[in-house]
Design a protein around this motif. Structure first.
Motif, short mmCIF file in Angstrom:
data_model
loop_
_atom_site.label_atom_id
_atom_site.label_comp_id
_atom_site.label_asym_id
_atom_site.label_seq_id
_atom_site.Cartn_x
_atom_site.Cartn_y
_atom_site.Cartn_z
N HIS A 190 -7.69 -34.08 -35.08
CA HIS A 190 -8.56 -34.15 -33.90
C HIS A 190 -8.09 -33.18 -32.81
O HIS A 190 -8.89 -32.49 -32.19
N ILE A 191 -6.77 -33.13 -32.60
CA ILE A 191 -6.24 -32.24 -31.55
C ILE A 191 -6.53 -30.78 -31.91
O ILE A 191 -6.92 -29.98 -31.05
N ILE A 192 -6.36 -30.44 -33.19
CA ILE A 192 -6.65 -29.07 -33.62
C ILE A 192 -8.13 -28.76 -33.40
O ILE A 192 -8.50 -27.68 -32.93
N ALA A 193 -8.97 -29.73 -33.74
CA ALA A 193 -10.42 -29.52 -33.55
C ALA A 193 -10.77 -29.36 -32.07
O ALA A 193 -11.51 -28.45 -31.68
N TYR A 194 -10.20 -30.22 -31.23
CA TYR A 194 -10.47 -30.09 -29.78
C TYR A 194 -10.02 -28.71 -29.30
O TYR A 194 -10.67 -28.06 -28.48
N ASN A 195 -8.89 -28.25 -29.84
CA ASN A 195 -8.34 -26.98 -29.39
C ASN A 195 -9.20 -25.80 -29.84
O ASN A 195 -9.54 -24.92 -29.03
N ILE A 196 -9.62 -25.79 -31.10
CA ILE A 196 -10.37 -24.63 -31.58
C ILE A 196 -11.76 -24.58 -30.93
O ILE A 196 -12.26 -23.51 -30.57
N LEU A 203 -14.73 -18.57 -24.84
CA LEU A 203 -15.27 -17.24 -25.11
C LEU A 203 -16.77 -17.18 -24.89
O LEU A 203 -17.41 -16.19 -25.20
N GLN A 204 -17.33 -18.30 -24.42
CA GLN A 204 -18.78 -18.43 -24.53
C GLN A 204 -19.57 -17.38 -23.76
O GLN A 204 -20.66 -17.02 -24.18
N SER A 205 -19.00 -16.83 -22.68
CA SER A 205 -19.79 -15.87 -21.93
C SER A 205 -20.11 -14.65 -22.80
O SER A 205 -21.14 -14.02 -22.67
N VAL A 206 -19.20 -14.34 -23.76
CA VAL A 206 -19.42 -13.21 -24.65
C VAL A 206 -20.20 -13.65 -25.89
O VAL A 206 -21.12 -12.97 -26.34
N THR A 207 -19.82 -14.76 -26.45
CA THR A 207 -20.27 -15.04 -27.81
C THR A 207 -21.03 -16.35 -27.99
O THR A 207 -21.24 -16.77 -29.10
N LYS A 208 -21.42 -16.99 -26.92
CA LYS A 208 -21.99 -18.33 -27.08
C LYS A 208 -23.07 -18.38 -28.16
O LYS A 208 -23.06 -19.23 -29.03
N SER A 209 -24.00 -17.46 -28.11
CA SER A 209 -25.10 -17.54 -29.05
C SER A 209 -24.61 -17.36 -30.49
O SER A 209 -25.05 -18.05 -31.39
N GLU A 210 -23.64 -16.47 -30.71
CA GLU A 210 -23.12 -16.28 -32.06
C GLU A 210 -22.34 -17.50 -32.53
O GLU A 210 -22.42 -17.89 -33.69
N VAL A 211 -21.56 -18.10 -31.62
CA VAL A 211 -20.77 -19.27 -32.02
C VAL A 211 -21.69 -20.37 -32.54
O VAL A 211 -21.42 -20.99 -33.57
N ILE A 212 -22.76 -20.60 -31.84
CA ILE A 212 -23.68 -21.66 -32.26
C ILE A 212 -24.48 -21.21 -33.49
O ILE A 212 -24.58 -21.94 -34.47
N LYS A 213 -25.01 -20.00 -33.42
CA LYS A 213 -25.89 -19.50 -34.49
C LYS A 213 -25.18 -19.46 -35.85
O LYS A 213 -25.74 -19.86 -36.85
N TYR A 214 -23.93 -19.01 -35.84
CA TYR A 214 -23.22 -18.86 -37.10
C TYR A 214 -22.22 -19.99 -37.34
O TYR A 214 -21.29 -19.85 -38.14
N SER A 215 -22.42 -21.12 -36.70
CA SER A 215 -21.42 -22.19 -36.73
C SER A 215 -21.19 -22.75 -38.13
O SER A 215 -20.10 -23.27 -38.41
N SER A 217 -20.45 -21.41 -40.69
CA SER A 217 -19.39 -20.72 -41.45
C SER A 217 -18.03 -21.44 -41.37
O SER A 217 -17.06 -20.95 -41.96
N GLY A 218 -17.94 -22.55 -40.68
CA GLY A 218 -16.66 -23.27 -40.62
C GLY A 218 -16.50 -24.01 -39.30
O GLY A 218 -16.06 -25.15 -39.26
N PHE A 219 -16.90 -23.33 -38.24
CA PHE A 219 -16.74 -23.88 -36.89
C PHE A 219 -17.41 -25.26 -36.77
O PHE A 219 -16.86 -26.19 -36.19
N ARG A 220 -18.61 -25.38 -37.36
CA ARG A 220 -19.38 -26.61 -37.26
C ARG A 220 -18.57 -27.84 -37.69
O ARG A 220 -18.67 -28.91 -37.09
N ASP A 221 -17.77 -27.69 -38.75
CA ASP A 221 -17.02 -28.84 -39.25
C ASP A 221 -15.97 -29.31 -38.25
O ASP A 221 -15.64 -30.50 -38.20
N PHE A 222 -15.44 -28.40 -37.45
CA PHE A 222 -14.51 -28.82 -36.38
C PHE A 222 -15.25 -29.51 -35.24
O PHE A 222 -14.71 -30.38 -34.59
N THR A 223 -16.50 -29.10 -34.99
CA THR A 223 -17.20 -29.67 -33.85
C THR A 223 -17.50 -31.16 -34.05
O THR A 223 -17.61 -31.89 -33.08
N ARG A 224 -17.60 -31.60 -35.31
CA ARG A 224 -17.84 -33.03 -35.53
C ARG A 224 -16.64 -33.82 -34.98
O ARG A 224 -16.81 -34.76 -34.20
N LEU A 225 -15.43 -33.43 -35.37
CA LEU A 225 -14.24 -34.12 -34.86
C LEU A 225 -14.13 -33.97 -33.35
O LEU A 225 -13.80 -34.92 -32.63
#
Ligand code: NAP
Length: 307
Positions: A190-196, A203-215, A217-225
């Motif tokens: 959980h701590i690792i997920a909160y951290n990532i 970074l959202q000012s640069v990449t917010k749309s990409e982070v969500i759009k391409y989530s 690819s792996g990122f999404r699984d951390f967001t659940r925790l």
């Protein structure tokens, strides 16, 4: 199994218990108590029990089993509040994610003649509140007890049977061992997920749309925790501090090893590690603690938040 069960706290865990108690007919009467009038009203709308009150003392009066399901940092205050109303011979248990701290907080308030048996069902989701619960949350999940030296064996047997009938498998261990084990299997992930997720959010000012759009690819699984209840997880971090810091230190060392292998192009080291970790996933599936179906957002699973 019990004439009267009192559930103090009716969020994800308390309301899942209420549902399975009803389904399995484990109590003649289920008394529900929670801190806020709003949560209590919702529990009543959902028909989770037989009586409802914001006064925990009133709920536990005459109860044979009392289950405290509140954030671990509040367990001492709740124990102090209900102690004078506990019935002699009653079993008092909790579901908190840390055990040494909960015991230190609750035990001093437990009156003589009441059987206090700390417990922790290893079952949950990232959701909270009375709407989030479901009756088969505990199916084939472990419930760990950390009995105290003077725990009455008959009371432990009775509580174990209760949890078995809620669907769980039972284990016992000492509180320190529990806290160390849970630090690696639950708290650190959980701590690792909160951290990532926090890093990505920075970074959202640069990449917010990409982070969500391409989530996916792996990122999404951390967001659940990382969507888990902030109060619960703040309390877990504060109340299992030593074990978490120990595991974080090991994690940082191993991360440095990985970083070095990447920097120096040591593909063999990376391949060996990734092969070892893949086998861990297979063992979890073989142990029945997850299912081996492709995960495209869990639409295919019977209860979306269960897997
Ligand atoms: P939850 O859904 O957020 O529900 C929390 C309950 O505790 C609510 O009834 C809430 O009352 C009450 N509460 C909150 N703060 C309180 C306070 N300061 N004093 C008294 N009552 C308070 O939480 P949960 O997920 O069921 O977690 C409950 C316990 O189970 C925690 O100790 C947690 O560590 C443990 N646990 C959780 C999971 C999981 O995955 N969620 C798994 C295993 C064990 P109001 O809504 O009325 O304020």
């Amino acid at each position: 199994m019990f004439e009267k069960i009192a559930l103090v706290g009716i969020g994800l865990i308390g309301s899942s218990l209420a549902r399975v108690i009803r389904r399995e007919g484990l109590a003649g009467h289920v008394a529900i108590s929670t801190r806020s009038a709003a949560t209590l009203a919702r529990a009543e709308e959902l028909g989770l029990g037989d009586s409802y009150t914001t006064d925990a003392k009133e709920a536990v009066r005459d109860a044979d089993l009392v289950v405290v399901s509140v954030p671990v940092g509040s367990s001492g205050a709740v124990a102090q509040e209900i102690a004078p109303a506990l019935k002699k011979g009653a079993i008092l248990t909790d579901v908190g994610s840390t055990k040494a701290s909960v015991i230190a907080q609750m035990q001093p308030h437990v009156p003589g003649g009441v059987h206090f048996i700390p417990g922790h069902p290893l079952a949950g989701t990232e959701k909270s509140g009375p709407d989030a619960g479901f009756a088969d949350l505990f199916d084939n999940r472990w419930c760990i007890f950390t009995p105290l030296p003077d725990t009455d064996p008959d009371a432990l047997k009775r509580l174990s049977e209760f949890w078995r009938r809620c669907g769980a498998n039972i284990d016992t261990m000492d509180p320190q061992h529990h806290d160390m084990t849970l630090a690696i299997v639950s708290h650190l992930p959980h701590i690792i997920a909160y951290n990532i997720v926090g890093t990505a959010d920075d970074l959202q000012s640069v990449t917010k749309s990409e982070v969500i759009k391409y989530s996916a690819s792996g990122f999404r699984d951390f967001t659940r925790l990382a969507a888990s209840d902030p109060t619960m997880w703040r309390d877990v971090c504060l109340h299992n501090k030593d074990a978490i810091l120990e595991m974080l230190a090991r994690f940082s060392e191993d991360l440095a090893f990985l970083q070095r292998a990447i920097r120096w192009g040591d593909g063999d080291k990376l391949f060996d590690l990734f092969t070892r970790t893949r086998a861990v996933r297979r063992s979890i599936i073989e142990a029945g603690q997850d299912i081996d179906v492709p995960d495209f957002g869990r639409q295919a699973v019977e209860h979306p938040s269960k897997s």
